[in-house]
Design a protein around this motif. Structure first.
Motif, PDB file in Angstrom:
ATOM      1  N   ARG A   1      -8.238   2.420 -10.055  1.00 32.64           N
ATOM      2  CA  ARG A   1      -7.679   2.790  -8.758  1.00 32.64           C
ATOM      3  C   ARG A   1      -7.709   1.597  -7.801  1.00 32.64           C
ATOM      4  O   ARG A   1      -6.744   1.346  -7.075  1.00 32.64           O
TER       5      ARG A   1
ATOM      6  N   ALA B   1      -3.301   2.157   3.790  1.00 35.88           N
ATOM      7  CA  ALA B   1      -2.446   2.578   2.686  1.00 35.88           C
ATOM      8  C   ALA B   1      -1.062   1.953   2.734  1.00 35.88           C
ATOM      9  O   ALA B   1      -0.255   2.175   1.847  1.00 35.88           O
TER      10      ALA B   1
ATOM     11  N   ILE C   1      -6.206  -2.914   1.353  1.00 36.48           N
ATOM     12  CA  ILE C   1      -7.536  -2.434   1.019  1.00 36.48           C
ATOM     13  C   ILE C   1      -8.545  -3.572   0.932  1.00 36.48           C
ATOM     14  O   ILE C   1      -9.750  -3.384   1.136  1.00 36.48           O
TER      15      ILE C   1
ATOM     16  N   ASN D   1      -5.024  -0.975  -8.722  1.00 36.71           N
ATOM     17  CA  ASN D   1      -3.680  -0.514  -8.387  1.00 36.71           C
ATOM     18  C   ASN D   1      -3.459  -0.506  -6.879  1.00 36.71           C
ATOM     19  O   ASN D   1      -2.412  -0.928  -6.392  1.00 36.71           O
ATOM     20  N   LYS D   2      -4.451  -0.058  -6.132  1.00 33.85           N
ATOM     21  CA  LYS D   2      -4.272   0.085  -4.694  1.00 33.85           C
ATOM     22  C   LYS D   2      -4.208  -1.258  -3.982  1.00 33.85           C
ATOM     23  O   LYS D   2      -3.524  -1.389  -2.961  1.00 33.85           O
TER      24      LYS D   2
ATOM     25  N   TYR E   1      -0.628  -2.605  -3.245  1.00 30.12           N
ATOM     26  CA  TYR E   1       0.330  -2.048  -2.281  1.00 30.12           C
ATOM     27  C   TYR E   1      -0.301  -1.712  -0.929  1.00 30.12           C
ATOM     28  O   TYR E   1       0.321  -1.074  -0.090  1.00 30.12           O
ATOM     29  N   SER E   2      -1.562  -2.144  -0.713  1.00 30.03           N
ATOM     30  CA  SER E   2      -2.225  -1.820   0.546  1.00 30.03           C
ATOM     31  C   SER E   2      -3.036  -3.016   1.028  1.00 30.03           C
ATOM     32  O   SER E   2      -3.142  -4.032   0.347  1.00 30.03           O
TER      33      SER E   2
END
Length: 237
Positions: free
Chosen positions: A151, A228, A161, A154-155, A158-159
Motif C-alpha cells: 500500500r 491523497a 504521502i 502504491n500510494k 500518486y500522493s
C-alpha cells in the motif's frame, strides 16, 4: 447442517465470541550504517505470553468497548512503544478464521513517523527491523506488513504521502531519497526534479542548506494539497 440450539450456545459463550484487536504498522526511515542508503524500518514488540510467546509482533491490543478504532490504535501504540505518529490511516481488516487460537478480527492501521518523532529507541521489548527483511512474526503479521508495504509503495506514486517521513523543510535530494527507500530503486535525479516541479505539491523557500556541496534550496509541502492528491511520481519515470 446441524444447528446449535440457543440454550447450548448460551452455555458456551466463549465458543462464539469474536474479539476485536487493533494493530499498527509504523513506517519510518533509517540510514543504513556505513552507507548512503535509506531503508524503511518498523518497530516490533516481543510477545511475553502465549500464543507465540517470545516471537516478534506488531504493536497493538484489544479494542475497548468505550473507544473508537483510531483512539484504540493511538492508545495501544503509546502503551506498547511510546510512539505517537503524525500520520495514521486505517489499512485493512484481517479476520481469517485460523489466524489465532481464538476468534480474533484485527483492524490494522498504518502510520508514518519522522526520525525526530522517535523519543527513545530503548523501549523494553521493542526493536526496529528492516521492513523488507523480517523474521517470522507471530500470527499473520508477516502478511500484514507485506500488505502495508504494498500500500505504501502504491500510494507514494500518486500522493504526497512522503511528507509524513520528512521534516517541514527539505531539499529535493531528501525527497528523492524517501521515494527511493520506499520504492526500492534508484530514480533519475533530473527526471525526478522535473516531475516534482511540475506537480504543484511543493513550495520553494528562500532558504538553502549549505555544506561541502553546492547550496541546495529548501522546499516545503503545499498544505492546500491533500495527502491523497496526485504527487510528483504520478506519471512514469
Amino acid at each position: 447442517m446441524t444447528r446449535t440450539a440457543p440454550a447450548q450456545r448460551a452455555a458456551h459463550p466463549s465458543a462464539d465470541a469474536t474479539r476485536v484487536a487493533v494493530s499498527t504498522v509504523i513506517f519510518t526511515l533509517r540510514r543504513v550504517p556505513a552507507g548512503d542508503v535509506m531503508q524503511v524500518v518498523i518497530p516490533l514488540v516481543r510477545r511475553t505470553r502465549d500464543p507465540h510467546e517470545g516471537q516478534w509482533a506488531l504493536p497493538g491490543g484489544w479494542l475497548d468497548i468505550t473507544e473508537d478504532l483510531e483512539a484504540a490504535a493511538s492508545r495501544t501504540l503509546a502503551e506498547t512503544t511510546g510512539l505517537a505518529p503524525s500520520y495514521l490511516e486505517q489499512l485493512y481488516a484481517f479476520g481469517a478464521v485460523d489466524r489465532s487460537p481464538t476468534r480474533v478480527v484485527s483492524i490494522v492501521y498504518w502510520a508514518l513517523l519522522r526520525a525526530d518523532e522517535i523519543p527513545d529507541e530503548t523501549v523494553e521489548n521493542v526493536r526496529w527491523f528492516d521492513a523488507a527483511d523480517l523474521p517470522r512474526l507471530a500470527f499473520d503479521h508477516n502478511e500484514i506488513v507485506d500488505y502495508a508495504l504494498w500500500r505504501l509503495r502504491n500510494k507514494v506514486g500518486y500522493s504526497r504521502i512522503a511528507h509524513g517521513l520528512l521534516a517541514d523543510e527539505f531539499t529535493l535530494a531528501d525527497l528523492r531519497e524517501v521515494y527511493e527507500a520506499i520504492l526500492g530503486r534508484r530514480l533519475d535525479p533530473a527526471n525526478f526534479r522535473r516531475q516534482v516541479e511540475n506537480s504543484g505539491t511543493l513550495i520553494p523557500t528562500d532558504r538553502f542548506r549549505t555544506g561541502s556541496h553546492r547550496p541546495a534550496r529548501l522546499y516545503r509541502y503545499n498544505k492546500d494539497v491533500e495527502l491523497a492528491d496526485r504527487g510528483p511520481l504520478g506519471g512514469r519515470d
